[in-house]
Write a protein that holds these residues in place. Structure first.
Motif, short mmCIF file in Angstrom:
data_model
loop_
_atom_site.label_atom_id
_atom_site.label_comp_id
_atom_site.label_asym_id
_atom_site.label_seq_id
_atom_site.Cartn_x
_atom_site.Cartn_y
_atom_site.Cartn_z
N ASP A 3 -11.73 -6.99 -18.88
CA ASP A 3 -12.81 -6.36 -18.61
C ASP A 3 -12.81 -5.88 -17.15
O ASP A 3 -13.17 -4.59 -16.62
CB ASP A 3 -14.20 -7.07 -18.50
CG ASP A 3 -14.25 -7.64 -20.07
OD1 ASP A 3 -14.11 -6.71 -20.99
OD2 ASP A 3 -14.85 -8.80 -20.27
N TRP A 4 -12.74 -6.78 -16.16
CA TRP A 4 -12.67 -6.45 -14.53
C TRP A 4 -11.59 -5.66 -14.37
O TRP A 4 -11.49 -4.66 -13.40
CB TRP A 4 -12.80 -7.58 -13.79
CG TRP A 4 -14.05 -8.24 -13.66
CD1 TRP A 4 -14.50 -9.43 -14.46
CD2 TRP A 4 -15.12 -7.81 -12.76
NE1 TRP A 4 -15.60 -9.48 -14.06
CE2 TRP A 4 -16.01 -8.54 -13.02
CE3 TRP A 4 -15.27 -6.75 -11.99
CZ2 TRP A 4 -17.45 -8.52 -12.47
CZ3 TRP A 4 -16.56 -6.48 -11.59
CH2 TRP A 4 -17.51 -7.22 -11.74
N SER A 5 -10.63 -5.79 -14.94
CA SER A 5 -9.37 -5.14 -14.77
C SER A 5 -9.69 -3.36 -15.04
O SER A 5 -9.26 -2.53 -14.34
CB SER A 5 -7.99 -5.41 -15.56
OG SER A 5 -6.90 -4.71 -15.29
N ARG A 6 -10.28 -3.28 -15.89
CA ARG A 6 -10.57 -1.86 -16.61
C ARG A 6 -11.63 -1.40 -15.57
O ARG A 6 -11.19 -0.05 -15.26
CB ARG A 6 -11.43 -1.91 -17.99
CG ARG A 6 -11.01 -0.81 -18.70
CD ARG A 6 -11.84 -1.05 -20.16
NE ARG A 6 -11.57 -2.02 -20.85
CZ ARG A 6 -12.71 -2.96 -20.95
NH1 ARG A 6 -13.83 -2.64 -20.61
NH2 ARG A 6 -12.47 -4.15 -21.57
N LEU A 7 -12.47 -2.00 -15.24
CA LEU A 7 -13.37 -1.46 -14.25
C LEU A 7 -12.84 -0.88 -12.64
O LEU A 7 -12.91 -0.26 -12.42
CB LEU A 7 -14.55 -2.52 -13.97
CG LEU A 7 -15.84 -1.98 -12.99
CD1 LEU A 7 -16.98 -2.93 -13.33
CD2 LEU A 7 -15.68 -1.90 -11.67
N SER A 8 -11.86 -1.90 -12.49
CA SER A 8 -11.21 -1.95 -11.23
C SER A 8 -10.30 -0.59 -11.15
O SER A 8 -10.21 0.15 -10.33
CB SER A 8 -10.45 -3.12 -10.89
OG SER A 8 -9.65 -2.81 -9.79
N ARG A 9 -9.53 -0.61 -12.21
CA ARG A 9 -8.62 0.77 -12.51
C ARG A 9 -9.25 1.97 -12.38
O ARG A 9 -9.08 2.99 -12.04
CB ARG A 9 -7.91 0.60 -13.62
CG ARG A 9 -6.45 -0.12 -13.73
CD ARG A 9 -5.33 0.22 -14.75
NE ARG A 9 -5.83 0.00 -15.84
CZ ARG A 9 -6.02 -1.29 -16.57
NH1 ARG A 9 -5.64 -2.30 -15.86
NH2 ARG A 9 -6.41 -1.40 -17.68
N ALA A 10 -10.56 1.88 -13.17
CA ALA A 10 -11.48 3.25 -13.21
C ALA A 10 -11.95 3.66 -11.92
O ALA A 10 -12.19 4.79 -11.78
CB ALA A 10 -12.30 2.85 -14.35
N TRP A 11 -12.35 2.55 -11.22
CA TRP A 11 -13.05 2.90 -9.87
C TRP A 11 -11.93 3.28 -8.89
O TRP A 11 -12.44 3.72 -7.87
CB TRP A 11 -13.98 1.72 -9.66
CG TRP A 11 -15.17 2.32 -9.76
CD1 TRP A 11 -15.71 2.82 -11.06
CD2 TRP A 11 -16.37 2.02 -9.13
NE1 TRP A 11 -16.82 3.12 -10.88
CE2 TRP A 11 -17.42 2.49 -9.93
CE3 TRP A 11 -16.52 1.69 -7.93
CZ2 TRP A 11 -18.61 2.82 -9.51
CZ3 TRP A 11 -17.83 1.51 -7.49
CH2 TRP A 11 -19.09 2.07 -8.10
#
Lengths: 156, 156
Positions: free
Chosen positions: A82-90
């Motif tokens: 979940d956090w990985s996705r958010l981080s990559r997107a941001w």
DNA sequence: GTGAGACTTGAAGTGGGCTTTAAGTCAAGG
DNA sequence: CCTTGACTTAAAGCCCACTTCAAGTCTCAC
């Protein structure tokens, strides 16, 4: 005490209760209700609020923040993925914002360093003014190759 | 043509004429008037507008920008010393803003890298939640040692 | 010199991000 | 029980950064 009242959350997060209600209304944070209809917040909401306020202070809108937070799971503790996705997107967005700042800072310094200083004739600082009458829009202080298409809406 | 009409300035700066009038009213830029009372702008105002909009996009308010621009001389071309002063005065503010951003970005990455990910037990990401009940206000995502004094006014 | 279009002003309107107000309901110590 | 203070809602209000509007004036290519 594993859940927080709105007042407790407000104090620990350093924001007003009204702001917390506002964030909830915008879907940035979530609350459960007591039998008496009062809000109770998980500790995780502290983290979200810190995230929200930091993002705002560096020029990102609540809508952008909301989009990012929406990628986190609604009703379970976020996983690594979940956090990985958010981080990559941001990351690109944050890098862009950092680049803007560095550019602004270095431009200021560079203007001093280059020695010309007239600001009308310096090719470094003035690549556009008297040289390139084609193509509208601003140029310097923007990342290379980035020219705004639309009449410059403000980043809220 | 060494001076620009408001429409020309607007196009070249990539902002609306209304924004230019607004900036002038706030003292961010200056104009001279023709005998017919129309505004005419020096090329230097292009530079100021780029400066203004970049600063805004990274979360600085028009008041902050106005303060900075006010340190430049009103009616002569800025000298090296003028720009040097502005640059020195702004550098800490810009560095602070850059640090905020890097912190936000690295926190996001770090959260993934550290492996704990519960966000409730990670000491790296959660130095405050279950450990430090003294002292109100948010902590993480702020530069080390920086704790807000007042109830968190928004940076406009 | 004339018509189209860019310019002028002040005032009102807009959207984001909250805060304040009013009128009440809930929680908990005495 | 009862009071006190934290909580509830919807609606209105506020500040910032502009934009739009209305009614009129200036500039300039023809």
């Amino acid at each position: 005490m594993t859940q927080l009242t709105i007042g407790q959350l407000a104090e620990r997060a350093g924001v007003a209760t009204s702001a917390i209600r506002f964030y909830e209304s915008r879907g940035l944070i979530r609350a459960v209700r007591t039998t008496g209809n009062q809000r109770r917040f998980e500790q995780a909401m502290l983290r979200r609020i810190a995230f929200i306020r930091t993002a705002q202070r560096v020029g990102l809108s609540l809508d952008e923040v909301a989009d990012a937070l929406a990628t986190l799971p609604a009703h379970r503790t976020p996983t690594k993925a979940d956090w990985s996705r958010l981080s990559r997107a941001w990351r690109p967005r944050l890098d862009e914002q950092i680049e803007r700042l560095e550019r602004l800072r270095d431009k200021l310094d560079g203007c001093i360093g280059c020695g010309c200083l007239s600001l009308r004739t310096c090719a470094l600082n003035n690549p556009d003014d008297e040289v390139a009458p084609r193509g509208p829009g601003p140029v310097f202080l923007e990342p290379t190759g980035v020219r705004r298409a639309t009449p410059a809406r403000r980043t809220p």
